[in-house]
Design a protein around this motif. Structure first.
Motif, PDB file in Angstrom:
ATOM      1  N   SER A 160      -7.530   7.443  -1.983  1.00  0.00           N
ATOM      2  CA  SER A 160      -8.307   6.226  -2.160  1.00  0.00           C
ATOM      3  C   SER A 160      -8.950   6.195  -3.545  1.00  0.00           C
ATOM      4  O   SER A 160      -8.926   5.163  -4.235  1.00  0.00           O
ATOM      5  CB  SER A 160      -9.379   6.143  -1.069  1.00  0.00           C
ATOM      6  OG  SER A 160     -10.180   5.017  -1.249  1.00  0.00           O
ATOM      7  N   LYS A 161      -9.509   7.325  -3.976  1.00  0.00           N
ATOM      8  CA  LYS A 161     -10.121   7.418  -5.304  1.00  0.00           C
ATOM      9  C   LYS A 161      -9.081   7.256  -6.405  1.00  0.00           C
ATOM     10  O   LYS A 161      -9.336   6.583  -7.406  1.00  0.00           O
ATOM     11  CB  LYS A 161     -10.835   8.769  -5.470  1.00  0.00           C
ATOM     12  CG  LYS A 161     -12.167   8.831  -4.777  1.00  0.00           C
ATOM     13  CD  LYS A 161     -12.936  10.126  -4.967  1.00  0.00           C
ATOM     14  CE  LYS A 161     -12.445  11.093  -5.978  1.00  0.00           C
ATOM     15  NZ  LYS A 161     -13.215  12.343  -6.052  1.00  0.00           N
ATOM     16  N   ARG A 162      -7.897   7.864  -6.244  1.00  0.00           N
ATOM     17  CA  ARG A 162      -6.841   7.752  -7.259  1.00  0.00           C
ATOM     18  C   ARG A 162      -6.414   6.294  -7.427  1.00  0.00           C
ATOM     19  O   ARG A 162      -6.246   5.822  -8.547  1.00  0.00           O
ATOM     20  CB  ARG A 162      -5.615   8.588  -6.879  1.00  0.00           C
ATOM     21  CG  ARG A 162      -5.774  10.061  -7.111  1.00  0.00           C
ATOM     22  CD  ARG A 162      -4.491  10.810  -6.785  1.00  0.00           C
ATOM     23  NE  ARG A 162      -4.713  12.235  -6.735  1.00  0.00           N
ATOM     24  CZ  ARG A 162      -3.793  13.127  -6.412  1.00  0.00           C
ATOM     25  NH1 ARG A 162      -2.555  12.737  -6.100  1.00  0.00           N
ATOM     26  NH2 ARG A 162      -4.073  14.408  -6.393  1.00  0.00           N
ATOM     27  N   ILE A 163      -6.228   5.596  -6.311  1.00  0.00           N
ATOM     28  CA  ILE A 163      -5.826   4.193  -6.375  1.00  0.00           C
ATOM     29  C   ILE A 163      -6.885   3.381  -7.102  1.00  0.00           C
ATOM     30  O   ILE A 163      -6.575   2.593  -8.004  1.00  0.00           O
ATOM     31  CB  ILE A 163      -5.559   3.626  -4.966  1.00  0.00           C
ATOM     32  CG1 ILE A 163      -4.290   4.262  -4.369  1.00  0.00           C
ATOM     33  CG2 ILE A 163      -5.433   2.107  -4.989  1.00  0.00           C
ATOM     34  CD1 ILE A 163      -4.072   3.977  -2.896  1.00  0.00           C
ATOM     35  N   ARG A 164      -8.135   3.588  -6.747  1.00  0.00           N
ATOM     36  CA  ARG A 164      -9.225   2.850  -7.383  1.00  0.00           C
ATOM     37  C   ARG A 164      -9.297   3.161  -8.876  1.00  0.00           C
ATOM     38  O   ARG A 164      -9.373   2.266  -9.716  1.00  0.00           O
ATOM     39  CB  ARG A 164     -10.551   3.173  -6.690  1.00  0.00           C
ATOM     40  CG  ARG A 164     -11.707   2.310  -7.167  1.00  0.00           C
ATOM     41  CD  ARG A 164     -13.004   2.529  -6.384  1.00  0.00           C
ATOM     42  NE  ARG A 164     -13.459   3.924  -6.420  1.00  0.00           N
ATOM     43  CZ  ARG A 164     -13.411   4.769  -5.391  1.00  0.00           C
ATOM     44  NH1 ARG A 164     -12.940   4.382  -4.216  1.00  0.00           N
ATOM     45  NH2 ARG A 164     -13.843   6.009  -5.503  1.00  0.00           N
ATOM     46  N   THR A 165      -9.242   4.436  -9.233  1.00  0.00           N
ATOM     47  CA  THR A 165      -9.361   4.853 -10.635  1.00  0.00           C
ATOM     48  C   THR A 165      -8.162   4.385 -11.456  1.00  0.00           C
ATOM     49  O   THR A 165      -8.334   3.810 -12.538  1.00  0.00           O
ATOM     50  CB  THR A 165      -9.493   6.386 -10.723  1.00  0.00           C
ATOM     51  OG1 THR A 165     -10.650   6.785  -9.984  1.00  0.00           O
ATOM     52  CG2 THR A 165      -9.624   6.851 -12.154  1.00  0.00           C
TER      53      THR A 165
ATOM     54  N   LEU B  72       0.817  -1.198   0.000  1.00  0.00           N
ATOM     55  CA  LEU B  72       0.000   0.000   0.000  1.00  0.00           C
ATOM     56  C   LEU B  72       0.858   1.258   0.000  1.00  0.00           C
ATOM     57  O   LEU B  72       0.510   2.254  -0.640  1.00  0.00           O
ATOM     58  CB  LEU B  72      -0.943  -0.018   1.211  1.00  0.00           C
ATOM     59  CG  LEU B  72      -1.888   1.156   1.376  1.00  0.00           C
ATOM     60  CD1 LEU B  72      -2.722   1.381   0.116  1.00  0.00           C
ATOM     61  CD2 LEU B  72      -2.769   0.947   2.585  1.00  0.00           C
ATOM     62  N   GLU B  73       2.001   1.206   0.679  1.00  0.00           N
ATOM     63  CA  GLU B  73       2.875   2.381   0.719  1.00  0.00           C
ATOM     64  C   GLU B  73       3.335   2.759  -0.686  1.00  0.00           C
ATOM     65  O   GLU B  73       3.376   3.934  -1.030  1.00  0.00           O
ATOM     66  CB  GLU B  73       4.057   2.138   1.651  1.00  0.00           C
ATOM     67  CG  GLU B  73       3.654   2.087   3.109  1.00  0.00           C
ATOM     68  CD  GLU B  73       4.819   1.912   4.051  1.00  0.00           C
ATOM     69  OE1 GLU B  73       5.965   1.691   3.595  1.00  0.00           O
ATOM     70  OE2 GLU B  73       4.592   2.007   5.275  1.00  0.00           O
TER      71      GLU B  73
ATOM     72  N   ALA C 249      -9.405   0.231   2.118  1.00  0.00           N
ATOM     73  CA  ALA C 249     -10.258   0.564   3.259  1.00  0.00           C
ATOM     74  C   ALA C 249      -9.589   1.641   4.106  1.00  0.00           C
ATOM     75  O   ALA C 249      -8.362   1.688   4.214  1.00  0.00           O
ATOM     76  CB  ALA C 249     -10.503  -0.686   4.096  1.00  0.00           C
ATOM     77  N   GLU C 250     -10.409   2.500   4.706  1.00  0.00           N
ATOM     78  CA  GLU C 250      -9.886   3.552   5.575  1.00  0.00           C
ATOM     79  C   GLU C 250      -9.027   2.976   6.685  1.00  0.00           C
ATOM     80  O   GLU C 250      -8.032   3.575   7.094  1.00  0.00           O
ATOM     81  CB  GLU C 250     -11.030   4.358   6.193  1.00  0.00           C
ATOM     82  CG  GLU C 250     -11.709   5.291   5.248  1.00  0.00           C
ATOM     83  CD  GLU C 250     -12.781   6.115   5.947  1.00  0.00           C
ATOM     84  OE1 GLU C 250     -12.726   6.274   7.193  1.00  0.00           O
ATOM     85  OE2 GLU C 250     -13.671   6.607   5.241  1.00  0.00           O
TER      86      GLU C 250
ATOM     87  N   PRO D 226      -3.588   4.386   8.648  1.00  0.00           N
ATOM     88  CA  PRO D 226      -2.378   3.935   9.331  1.00  0.00           C
ATOM     89  C   PRO D 226      -1.141   3.968   8.417  1.00  0.00           C
ATOM     90  O   PRO D 226      -0.043   4.330   8.856  1.00  0.00           O
ATOM     91  CB  PRO D 226      -2.710   2.502   9.753  1.00  0.00           C
ATOM     92  CG  PRO D 226      -4.197   2.492   9.888  1.00  0.00           C
ATOM     93  CD  PRO D 226      -4.678   3.407   8.801  1.00  0.00           C
ATOM     94  N   ALA D 227      -1.322   3.634   7.138  1.00  0.00           N
ATOM     95  CA  ALA D 227      -0.202   3.691   6.193  1.00  0.00           C
ATOM     96  C   ALA D 227       0.247   5.129   5.986  1.00  0.00           C
ATOM     97  O   ALA D 227       1.457   5.414   5.935  1.00  0.00           O
ATOM     98  CB  ALA D 227      -0.596   3.054   4.867  1.00  0.00           C
ATOM     99  N   LEU D 228      -0.705   6.060   5.883  1.00  0.00           N
ATOM    100  CA  LEU D 228      -0.349   7.473   5.744  1.00  0.00           C
ATOM    101  C   LEU D 228       0.415   7.969   6.969  1.00  0.00           C
ATOM    102  O   LEU D 228       1.421   8.668   6.840  1.00  0.00           O
ATOM    103  CB  LEU D 228      -1.612   8.320   5.529  1.00  0.00           C
ATOM    104  CG  LEU D 228      -2.259   8.220   4.162  1.00  0.00           C
ATOM    105  CD1 LEU D 228      -3.648   8.847   4.169  1.00  0.00           C
ATOM    106  CD2 LEU D 228      -1.388   8.870   3.101  1.00  0.00           C
ATOM    107  N   HIS D 229      -0.047   7.601   8.156  1.00  0.00           N
ATOM    108  CA  HIS D 229       0.643   8.021   9.386  1.00  0.00           C
ATOM    109  C   HIS D 229       2.049   7.434   9.450  1.00  0.00           C
ATOM    110  O   HIS D 229       2.992   8.112   9.878  1.00  0.00           O
ATOM    111  CB  HIS D 229      -0.174   7.627  10.614  1.00  0.00           C
ATOM    112  CG  HIS D 229      -1.496   8.316  10.682  1.00  0.00           C
ATOM    113  ND1 HIS D 229      -2.622   7.722  11.191  1.00  0.00           N
ATOM    114  CD2 HIS D 229      -1.892   9.551  10.288  1.00  0.00           C
ATOM    115  CE1 HIS D 229      -3.635   8.553  11.100  1.00  0.00           C
ATOM    116  NE2 HIS D 229      -3.227   9.670  10.559  1.00  0.00           N
ATOM    117  N   SER D 230       2.203   6.202   9.021  1.00  0.00           N
ATOM    118  CA  SER D 230       3.523   5.559   9.013  1.00  0.00           C
ATOM    119  C   SER D 230       4.458   6.264   8.026  1.00  0.00           C
ATOM    120  O   SER D 230       5.617   6.543   8.356  1.00  0.00           O
ATOM    121  CB  SER D 230       3.369   4.082   8.637  1.00  0.00           C
ATOM    122  OG  SER D 230       4.615   3.471   8.509  1.00  0.00           O
TER     123      SER D 230
END
Length: 112
Positions: free
Chosen positions: A26-31, A7-8, A40-41, A46-50
């Protein structure tokens, strides 16, 4: 396998095109994945915080008028280096998987 779920790498890659808040990422990844990948949120934030703690991304609270401020993430210079490394790792991973899959191609027989 390193790239079963990275995910990172997806987040850093999406931020390479410009700053974004969590929902936009999330939208960019999906699109960009052709609607194949969803995040999922409970995994995204948590990945963003890391990534922020590691110095790969920065975050800034942006006011939105009458709405609550929105936290917007951006790629740092360190994050650009990390993304380059992840690209190289992905290329090696994809090459390895491709080699394994190619080796079985001649063994497959078409069933009619």
């Amino acid at each position: 396998m390193t790239f079963r779920e990275d995910l990172e790498a997806l987040i850093l890659s999406c931020l390479a095109s410009g700053p974004a808040h969590g929902y936009e990422l999330s939208k960019r990844i999906r699109t960009l994945s052709g609607e194949v990948l969803t995040v999922a949120e409970g995994k995204l934030y948590p990945a963003l915080h890391s990534l922020e703690a590691e110095g790969d991304i920065s975050a800034e609270w942006i006011p939105q008028g009458n709405k609550p401020p929105r936290k917007v993430y951006d790629l740092t210079d360190l994050g650009k280096e990390t993304l380059q490394r992840k690209h190289a790792e992905w290329d090696a991973f994809a090459k390895g998987v491709g080699s394994v899959l190619k080796s079985s191609r001649s063994e497959l027989k078409v069933v009619s």
